[in-house]
Motif scaffolding. Structure first.
Motif, PDB file in Angstrom:
ATOM      1  N   GLY A 196      11.027 -18.757   7.825  1.00 52.82           N
ATOM      2  CA  GLY A 196      10.970 -20.118   7.185  1.00 52.82           C
ATOM      3  C   GLY A 196      11.817 -20.354   6.247  1.00 52.82           C
ATOM      4  N   GLY A 197      12.282 -19.359   5.355  1.00 54.55           N
ATOM      5  CA  GLY A 197      13.135 -19.351   4.107  1.00 54.55           C
ATOM      6  C   GLY A 197      14.522 -19.759   4.632  1.00 54.55           C
TER       7      GLY A 197
ATOM      8  N   GLU B 105       7.333 -31.257  -0.690  1.00 51.63           N
ATOM      9  CA  GLU B 105       6.639 -29.979  -0.464  1.00 51.63           C
ATOM     10  C   GLU B 105       7.607 -28.947   0.289  1.00 51.63           C
ATOM     11  OE1 GLU B 105       3.706 -29.523  -1.625  1.00 51.63           O
ATOM     12  OE2 GLU B 105       2.685 -31.366  -1.554  1.00 51.63           O
ATOM     13  N   ALA B 106       8.721 -28.811  -0.408  1.00 54.24           N
ATOM     14  CA  ALA B 106       9.850 -28.023   0.261  1.00 54.24           C
ATOM     15  C   ALA B 106       9.309 -26.641   0.413  1.00 54.24           C
ATOM     16  CB  ALA B 106      11.082 -28.111  -0.376  1.00 54.24           C
TER      17      ALA B 106
ATOM     18  N   ASP C   8       7.267 -14.968  -2.140  1.00 51.57           N
ATOM     19  CA  ASP C   8       8.863 -14.693  -2.555  1.00 51.57           C
ATOM     20  C   ASP C   8       9.796 -15.702  -1.986  1.00 51.57           C
ATOM     21  OD1 ASP C   8       7.859 -12.369  -4.015  1.00 51.57           O
ATOM     22  OD2 ASP C   8       8.197 -10.664  -2.288  1.00 51.57           O
ATOM     23  N   THR C   9       9.585 -15.849  -0.741  1.00 51.03           N
ATOM     24  CA  THR C   9      10.640 -16.859  -0.165  1.00 51.03           C
ATOM     25  C   THR C   9      10.639 -18.192  -1.041  1.00 51.03           C
ATOM     26  OG1 THR C   9       9.824 -16.061   1.774  1.00 51.03           O
ATOM     27  CG2 THR C   9      11.379 -18.086   1.912  1.00 51.03           C
ATOM     28  N   THR C  10       9.455 -18.775  -1.552  1.00 46.68           N
ATOM     29  CA  THR C  10       9.343 -19.924  -2.595  1.00 46.68           C
ATOM     30  C   THR C  10      10.412 -19.662  -3.865  1.00 46.68           C
ATOM     31  OG1 THR C  10       7.174 -20.306  -1.772  1.00 46.68           O
ATOM     32  CG2 THR C  10       7.992 -21.122  -3.918  1.00 46.68           C
TER      33      THR C  10
ATOM     34  N   ILE D 153      13.955 -19.910  -2.732  1.00 51.27           N
ATOM     35  CA  ILE D 153      14.352 -21.512  -2.353  1.00 51.27           C
ATOM     36  C   ILE D 153      14.427 -22.144  -3.778  1.00 51.27           C
ATOM     37  CG2 ILE D 153      13.612 -23.493  -1.419  1.00 51.27           C
ATOM     38  CD1 ILE D 153      14.683 -21.463   0.724  1.00 51.27           C
ATOM     39  N   LEU D 154      13.429 -21.872  -4.711  1.00 54.78           N
ATOM     40  CA  LEU D 154      13.502 -22.612  -6.092  1.00 54.78           C
ATOM     41  C   LEU D 154      14.641 -21.954  -6.852  1.00 54.78           C
ATOM     42  CD1 LEU D 154       9.675 -22.475  -7.158  1.00 54.78           C
ATOM     43  CD2 LEU D 154      10.982 -24.337  -6.022  1.00 54.78           C
TER      44      LEU D 154
END
Ligand code: ADP
Length: 340
Positions: free
Chosen positions: A143-144, A166-167, A174-176, A179-180
């Motif tokens: 996903g990331g 809602e990216a 962790d992936t969030t 990405i942030l």
């Protein structure tokens, strides 16, 4: 740079009429990172789509650099150097195309010469750290990684604005975070203005400097993240703030604070009902290195949840204090040291 002025939008069907946006106004300056937060159905995506000229307001207008979107031609908005890029919760990649091809799409639509496409895609792959994946298909990616492809594609035409719908909502924590971090880097290194729609307060706190809280098609609160979440006026904002308490403060610290009657009482006394003026430092432990020698304190009240993180010179180390105050000063946050 972006001026949203008294915008209303209504969706009419045989079954019902939905007032998706009601008299929404918002001004976004170049280089800012705005979070648009609200629960499902609040009107966030409609607002974002309006900035991207994918929806047309019934009333009001959106201006980009002082000119109404309705006065731009389709070619100016989507052709040439596309000024606005967008990324999505479900990534919206073409499954039958490789990573390379997905990123190249906007460049091909722009009629960019082939050799320039190759160079630009390589550059973007390096930027999003996917060099090794250029021949992979979306189904072979996590996903990331898919969102990184989405981001590279959105950046392909050098936009000035990046819209994120809602990216990170489909990603694990962790992936969030990664990405942030990438989005923050895009803002800082490339100077790209970011508008980020989310229902997660943590996302806003992590990278946004401004926030607009939406409810029933309206913006009910907006301003600097520290101010809005530090002194939430509306029940809906208070609800968002409440959800974050265990996340912001480590359990052990909360326990310490609860035991620390003296600090608790003092902070409560000092800040109750007068939170904004005292300039609550909000969520600061996420952004600066916290050493155990700086104590961050929180005040939680039953009715009115005030989550304030204060620098308390408790067992204060000068170094941590200096780091914290430097951060605050550089973000133009007035602050107050509380000696307990
Ligand atoms: P959010 O992004 O905050 O979840 P949306 O902007 O997607 O909210 O939707 C706001 C309201 O408008 C919702 O009630 C939604 O069902 C409605 N809506 C959005 N787009 C359309 C559309 N194209 N047709 C009809 N109703 C819509």
């Amino acid at each position: 740079m972006i001026e949203i002025s008294h915008v209303s939008k209504r969706f009419v069907s045989d079954v019902q009429t939905v007032e998706a946006l009601r008299d929404v106004s918002l001004t976004i300056e170049k280089g800012q990172i705005w979070g648009i937060i609200g629960f499902s159905g609040a009107g966030k995506s409609t607002l974002l789509r309006m900035v991207n000229a994918l929806e047309v307001p019934d009333q009001g207008y959106v201006k980009l650099d002082g000119r109404k979107l309705s006065d731009y031609t389709e070619g100016e908005l989507r052709g040439g150097r596309k000024r606005i890029g967008m990324i999505f919760q479900q990534f919206n990649l073409l499954e039958s195309r490789t990573v390379y091809e997905n990123i190249a799409i906007p460049l091909r639509l722009n009629h960019t010469p082939a050799e320039q496409i190759a160079a630009r895609v390589e550059e973007l792959l390096a930027f999003v750290e996917l060099e090794g994946k250029k021949d992979a298909y979306p189904w072979q990616l996590s996903g990331g990684q898919k969102q990184r492809v989405g981001i590279a594609r959105a950046l392909a035409t050098n936009p000035e604005i990046l819209l994120c719908d809602e990216a990170t909502s489909a990603l694990d924590p962790d992936t969030t975070e990664s990405i942030l971090q990438l989005l923050a880097q895009i803002n800082q290194q490339l100077g790209i203005t970011i508008i980020l729609v989310t229902h997660q307060i943590q996302v806003v706190q992590r990278i946004c400097n401004r926030v607009a809280v939406m409810e029933n098609g309206q913006i009910v609160e907006q301003g600097a993240v520290l101010d809005v979440f530090g002194n939430p006026q509306r029940p809906i904002t208070q609800r968002f703030v409440r959800t974050v308490i265990p996340d912001v403060l480590p359990e052990s610290l909360v326990a310490d604070l609860q035991q620390e009657e003296r600090a608790y009482k003092l902070l409560k006394l000092r800040f109750q009902g007068n939170v904004a003026k005292e300039n609550i430092l909000y969520n600061i432990n996420r952004r600066i290195p916290v050493e155990s020698s700086v104590l961050f304190a929180a005040v939680t009240e039953l009715q009115h949840v005030v989550l304030g993180i204060f620098i308390v010179k408790f067992i204060g180390s000068e170094k941590s204090l200096a780091a914290a105050t430097e951060y605050l000063d550089s973000h133009e946050v007035a602050w107050q040291e509380v000696a307990v």
